[in-house]
Structures are given as structure tokens and as C-alpha cells.
Motif scaffolding. Structure first.
Motif, PDB file in Angstrom:
ATOM      1  N   ILE A 222      13.090 -37.645-183.658  1.00 23.97           N
ATOM      2  CA  ILE A 222      13.310 -37.466-182.225  1.00 23.97           C
ATOM      3  C   ILE A 222      14.286 -38.492-181.658  1.00 23.97           C
ATOM      4  N   TRP A 223      14.201 -39.745-182.118  1.00 27.22           N
ATOM      5  CA  TRP A 223      15.007 -40.802-181.489  1.00 27.22           C
ATOM      6  C   TRP A 223      16.182 -41.289-182.333  1.00 27.22           C
ATOM      7  N   HIS A 224      16.347 -40.762-183.544  1.00 20.79           N
ATOM      8  CA  HIS A 224      17.412 -41.291-184.398  1.00 20.79           C
ATOM      9  C   HIS A 224      18.184 -40.204-185.149  1.00 20.79           C
ATOM     10  N   THR A 225      18.133 -38.960-184.674  1.00 20.61           N
ATOM     11  CA  THR A 225      18.932 -37.899-185.279  1.00 20.61           C
ATOM     12  C   THR A 225      19.621 -37.091-184.182  1.00 20.61           C
ATOM     13  N   ARG A 226      20.665 -36.384-184.569  1.00 19.77           N
ATOM     14  CA  ARG A 226      21.383 -35.541-183.609  1.00 19.77           C
ATOM     15  C   ARG A 226      20.488 -34.418-183.117  1.00 19.77           C
ATOM     16  N   TRP A 227      19.697 -33.830-184.013  1.00 21.61           N
ATOM     17  CA  TRP A 227      18.793 -32.760-183.605  1.00 21.61           C
ATOM     18  C   TRP A 227      17.761 -33.273-182.611  1.00 21.61           C
ATOM     19  N   GLY A 228      17.228 -34.465-182.875  1.00 25.96           N
ATOM     20  CA  GLY A 228      16.263 -35.043-181.955  1.00 25.96           C
ATOM     21  C   GLY A 228      16.862 -35.286-180.585  1.00 25.96           C
ATOM     22  N   TYR A 229      18.118 -35.757-180.565  1.00 27.65           N
ATOM     23  CA  TYR A 229      18.802 -35.963-179.284  1.00 27.65           C
ATOM     24  C   TYR A 229      18.974 -34.636-178.550  1.00 27.65           C
ATOM     25  N   ALA A 230      19.325 -33.594-179.301  1.00 22.67           N
ATOM     26  CA  ALA A 230      19.494 -32.275-178.683  1.00 22.67           C
ATOM     27  C   ALA A 230      18.174 -31.768-178.111  1.00 22.67           C
ATOM     28  N   ILE A 231      17.077 -31.993-178.839  1.00 25.84           N
ATOM     29  CA  ILE A 231      15.761 -31.569-178.360  1.00 25.84           C
ATOM     30  C   ILE A 231      15.411 -32.286-177.061  1.00 25.84           C
ATOM     31  N   ARG A 232      15.627 -33.603-177.028  1.00 25.88           N
ATOM     32  CA  ARG A 232      15.303 -34.361-175.823  1.00 25.88           C
ATOM     33  C   ARG A 232      16.208 -33.963-174.653  1.00 25.88           C
ATOM     34  N   MET A 233      17.443 -33.645-174.951  1.00 25.94           N
ATOM     35  CA  MET A 233      18.363 -33.242-173.887  1.00 25.94           C
ATOM     36  C   MET A 233      17.947 -31.900-173.294  1.00 25.94           C
ATOM     37  N   ILE A 234      17.497 -30.977-174.147  1.00 26.81           N
ATOM     38  CA  ILE A 234      17.018 -29.682-173.653  1.00 26.81           C
ATOM     39  C   ILE A 234      15.810 -29.884-172.747  1.00 26.81           C
ATOM     40  N   GLY A 235      14.909 -30.761-173.160  1.00 24.65           N
ATOM     41  CA  GLY A 235      13.726 -31.013-172.352  1.00 24.65           C
ATOM     42  C   GLY A 235      14.044 -31.692-171.039  1.00 24.65           C
ATOM     43  N   PHE A 236      15.079 -32.516-171.030  1.00 28.48           N
ATOM     44  CA  PHE A 236      15.447 -33.247-169.804  1.00 28.48           C
ATOM     45  C   PHE A 236      16.224 -32.363-168.848  1.00 28.48           C
ATOM     46  N   ASN A 237      17.197 -31.610-169.373  1.00 28.36           N
ATOM     47  CA  ASN A 237      18.019 -30.746-168.525  1.00 28.36           C
ATOM     48  C   ASN A 237      18.661 -29.684-169.406  1.00 28.36           C
ATOM     49  N   GLU A 238      18.072 -28.488-169.417  1.00 26.93           N
ATOM     50  CA  GLU A 238      18.557 -27.436-170.306  1.00 26.93           C
ATOM     51  C   GLU A 238      19.969 -26.995-169.943  1.00 26.93           C
ATOM     52  N   GLN A 239      20.276 -26.933-168.660  1.00 30.47           N
ATOM     53  CA  GLN A 239      21.619 -26.508-168.247  1.00 30.47           C
ATOM     54  C   GLN A 239      22.667 -27.516-168.716  1.00 30.47           C
ATOM     55  N   ALA A 240      22.358 -28.798-168.616  1.00 25.91           N
ATOM     56  CA  ALA A 240      23.284 -29.815-169.099  1.00 25.91           C
ATOM     57  C   ALA A 240      23.462 -29.713-170.606  1.00 25.91           C
ATOM     58  N   ALA A 241      22.363 -29.384-171.316  1.00 23.38           N
ATOM     59  CA  ALA A 241      22.451 -29.224-172.767  1.00 23.38           C
ATOM     60  C   ALA A 241      23.368 -28.056-173.128  1.00 23.38           C
ATOM     61  N   ILE A 242      23.252 -26.954-172.396  1.00 27.22           N
ATOM     62  CA  ILE A 242      24.126 -25.798-172.636  1.00 27.22           C
ATOM     63  C   ILE A 242      25.581 -26.171-172.359  1.00 27.22           C
ATOM     64  N   TYR A 243      25.810 -26.896-171.260  1.00 27.76           N
ATOM     65  CA  TYR A 243      27.168 -27.294-170.885  1.00 27.76           C
ATOM     66  C   TYR A 243      27.794 -28.216-171.933  1.00 27.76           C
ATOM     67  N   SER A 244      26.945 -29.032-172.593  1.00 29.94           N
ATOM     68  CA  SER A 244      27.468 -29.956-173.603  1.00 29.94           C
ATOM     69  C   SER A 244      27.688 -29.295-174.958  1.00 29.94           C
ATOM     70  N   GLY A 245      27.364 -28.023-175.066  1.00 26.84           N
ATOM     71  CA  GLY A 245      27.648 -27.289-176.299  1.00 26.84           C
ATOM     72  C   GLY A 245      26.470 -27.139-177.238  1.00 26.84           C
ATOM     73  N   ILE A 246      25.268 -27.512-176.819  1.00 28.16           N
ATOM     74  CA  ILE A 246      24.081 -27.378-177.673  1.00 28.16           C
ATOM     75  C   ILE A 246      23.610 -25.932-177.652  1.00 28.16           C
ATOM     76  N   ASN A 247      23.321 -25.396-178.814  1.00 27.85           N
ATOM     77  CA  ASN A 247      22.764 -24.046-178.926  1.00 27.85           C
ATOM     78  C   ASN A 247      21.268 -24.139-178.615  1.00 27.85           C
ATOM     79  N   THR A 248      20.938 -23.983-177.347  1.00 24.26           N
ATOM     80  CA  THR A 248      19.560 -24.220-176.918  1.00 24.26           C
ATOM     81  C   THR A 248      18.584 -23.217-177.517  1.00 24.26           C
ATOM     82  N   ARG A 249      19.005 -21.985-177.695  1.00 29.40           N
ATOM     83  CA  ARG A 249      18.107 -20.984-178.285  1.00 29.40           C
ATOM     84  C   ARG A 249      17.712 -21.368-179.697  1.00 29.40           C
ATOM     85  N   ARG A 250      18.706 -21.733-180.490  1.00 26.14           N
ATOM     86  CA  ARG A 250      18.413 -22.127-181.865  1.00 26.14           C
ATOM     87  C   ARG A 250      17.546 -23.375-181.907  1.00 26.14           C
TER      88      ARG A 250
END
Length: 368
Positions: A222-250
Motif C-alpha cells: 500500500i505505501w511502497h508500490t505504484r499499485w498501492g499509490y494508485a489504490i490510495r489515490m482512488i480512495g482519496f479522489n477517484e476523479q483525480a485518479a482518472i485524470y492522472s491516467g490510472i485505470n480505476t476500473r482495473r
């Protein structure tokens, strides 16, 4: 008032501690109403949970299950997902563990069968969580509704399998045959006995170490991988995660699969450890308790370990309490456990505004 006005240690440690104390104060009031001494009840619970070898063993045995399910709920929370399906995922994960053990226990020792059982259980649990995750990500179904439904489906499926498929031939009880001795996990009293230390027997086994390893894995992931960062970003702000290029569905589907795989590790503790077979309802509510554990532990592995130990002590100490004081029935012990869950879950932030005002006043006085 922003959460930033509170020091981190207040949010992680002080608020959960206050909530637990409030729960115990209310529970003490209930005990007084039935005419018993709350201090005596607390003493019995503490002695039952930590006062002797067997009690400690049972406390840590329950703690192991709660760590697994607490981590499962926590990792979903980080992605903004409320996974209430830990009960069913642990149940189906235990089926995967049992199938692997029943198939290979005649040929492999436990230390070779264990990684295969972990893989099989995690796969079954992940697949069971995959469907609600997929429905949430791609069909808009609410994760709370689908995971609750899948708990009931898992229960019905396990009843069918144990009654009609996995049941030991000639047996009346709906359970599988016992797995071979060489495929069962060593109990802690056996481990300590091999080192020359004699302790009382209990269901506690080496899966406790697996639970601690899972805590380290979740912390790193959760705190030391790219996937973990993406997960936390989705939980914090899903729209921002989408805007940053994260595939939120996957990432939602991936998070649910990991969550289901962690819950499935309850099957290691139960099927290869305590029960040494697949039985009905071996999860025994650990999936639901994991929700309170994750909330109280603030979704952090260290907090989850502490919260799991508390609930393990409540389960073991509560059983001792109902045995020692006849007027305090098992149902009342469940009420006490429910009060802790209520204050640490639904009322988790009840004291936050007061603490924020106190700390804001203290900081203003320091500036003056």
C-alpha cells in the motif's frame, strides 16, 4: 475543523483508545444493572484472555483470524471500497485450502503443502471477490450490496458441498474427512515443546506467523508500490485518479481480488490448523469482526494487529466470563463485544470534534 489540526498519534492511537474506554464504561453500566460487579467482570476477562497459557493461546488463535479479515477490509477501504464480503471470501478460501489438502495430503508434508494451500485458498477467495469487484467497476453495482449477497451464496454453496460432495463417506456430520497428520500445521504448543518449553495445548498454530507476514506485505504494497499509490489515490479522489491516467476500473477489481485473497487465509488457520478438516461455519463471524478491526486499526497493519488482539481477548475473555458468572450469559458477552464494535465503528469519530477544539486551543495558547 480540518483533520490536520490533530497530531497523527491522536488519530491513530488516542481516538481508538477513548472509543474503547467509552464502550467499556457503557458495558460496565449494563453489568451494574444486572447486579454484578464490573471490576470483577473485567478481572475475569483479563485473566481468561491473558492469565494462563491456554487462554493466551486461544486469544492469539482468534487474533490470527481477525488480522486476516481486518487486512482484507483495510486494503479495500484504501480504494474507497466497503468490502462486507470477508465472511464469504474466507469461507470459499477455506474450501480452496481444503480441496488442495484433501487432494495432496497423502504425498506432501505440511511445509510443501502450505504454499500450495496458500495459493489455492487465495485463488478461491480472489475469484469470489472478483465478481463483486467486476460488477462495481464495470456495471455500477454497489459493492456493499453484492458482497453481502455473496456471503449468503457462499454459505449455501458450502452447505451443499459438505452435505453432498465433500462429506466423509459413512459420516453423519456435514464435514470432510480429517486431513493427514503430515499435512496439518504445527501447533504452537508442539513448537515450544520441541524447544524444551512446556505450554498448554490450544488451537494456536504457526499460521500466526503467516498473519504477521501478511501485515508486512500489506504495508509494503500500500505505501511502497505504484499499485498501492494508485489504490490510495482512488480512495482519496477517484476523479483525480482518472485524470492522472490510472485505470480505476482495473484497480478496483485488483483491489477486491487482493482483499478476497487475504480473507481466504482464515482457511489456513482453520482447515490446516485448528479444525484439520473442512467444517460448516468455520469462519464463525471473523469476516464481520474484521470490519470493526479495520476501522479501529485505522486501516494500518500495526493498528490492525492491536485491534485484532483486543477482539481476540474479548472473545476468549468473554467466554471465560460467561462461564464464571452465571448471570452474565453468552448473549450479554456478545452485547459487550457489540458495544466495542459500535464505538470503534459507527461512532469512531464521535470524540474528534472535541479533541480538535482542545488541540486548536492549546496551539493558539502556545502561539500567544
Amino acid at each position: 475543523m480540518s483533520q490536520k489540526t490533530l497530531p497523527v498519534w491522536v488519530d491513530i492511537a488516542l481516538i481508538p483508545l477513548i472509543n474503547v474506554l467509552l464502550a467499556f464504561v457503557v458495558a460496565a453500566g449494563v453489568i451494574v444493572l444486572i447486579g454484578e460487579n464490573p471490576l470483577e467482570a473485567v478481572n475475569i476477562m483479563l485473566m481468561g484472555a491473558f492469565g494462563y497459557d491456554e487462554g493466551i493461546g486461544y486469544t492469539l488463535y482468534y487474533t490470527t483470524n481477525f488480522i486476516f479479515t481486518g487486512l482484507a477490509v483495510a486494503i479495500a477501504f484504501h480504494a474507497g471500497l466497503f468490502n462486507i464480503g470477508g465472511e464469504g471470501q474466507a469461507y470459499i478460501g477455506g474450501l480452496g485450502v481444503g480441496v488442495m489438502c484433501l487432494a495432496l495430503d497423502a504425498w506432501l508434508p505440511w511445509y510443501l503443502l502450505l504454499p500450495l494451500a496458500i495459493f489455492s485458498g487465495a485463488l478461491f477467495g480472489a475469484l469470489w471477490a472478483y465478481i463483486p469487484g467486476y460488477l462495481q467497476a464495470y456495471r455500477g453495482s454497489h459493492i456493499v450490496i453484492t458482497t453481502i449477497m455473496f456471503n449468503f451464496i457462499a454459505s449455501a454453496l458450502m452447505v451443499y458441498l459438505l452435505v453432498n460432495v465433500l462429506i466423509q463417506p459413512g459420516a453423519m456430520s456435514p464435514e470432510s474427512r480429517r486431513i493427514a497428520d503430515n499435512a496439518t500445521l504445527p501447533f504452537m504448543h508442539e513448537v515450544f515443546g520441541a524447544m524444551g518449553m512446556d505450554i498448554a495445548s490450544s488451537p494456536l498454530n504457526v499460521s500466526l506467523f503467516l498473519a504477521l507476514i501478511c501485515c508486512v506485505f500489506v504495508w509494503l504494497f500500500i505505501w511502497h508500490t505504484r499499485w498501492g499509490y494508485a489504490i490510495r489515490m482512488i480512495g482519496f479522489n477517484e476523479q483525480a485518479a482518472i485524470y492522472s491516467g490510472i485505470n480505476t476500473r482495473r484497480m478496483v477489481v485488483l483491489t477486491m481480488c487482493i482483499s478476497g485473497g487475504l480473507a481466504a487465509m482464515v482457511g489456513i488457520n482453520e482447515v490446516m490448523g485448528a479444525q484439520e478438516r473442512v467444517v460448516l461455519d468455520f469462519v464463525a463471524g471473523a469476516g464481520f469482526t474484521g470490519i470493526a478491526v479495520a476501522l479501529m486499526g485505522r486501516n494500518h497493519p500495526v493498528g490492525i494487529i492491536v485491534a485484532s488482539l483486543l477482539f481476540g481477548a474479548l472473545f476468549q475473555g468473554g467466554a471465560e466470563l460467561s462461564f464464571e458468572i452465571s448471570t452474565i450469559t453468552r448473549d450479554l458477552v456478545v452485547v459487550i463485544q457489540g458495544l466495542v464494535i459500535l464505538f470503534c465503528g459507527a461512532l469512531a469519530y464521535m470524540v474528534r470534534p472535541t479533541l480538535e477544539r482542545i488541540f486548536a486551543r492549546v496551539s493558539v495558547e502556545k502561539e500567544l
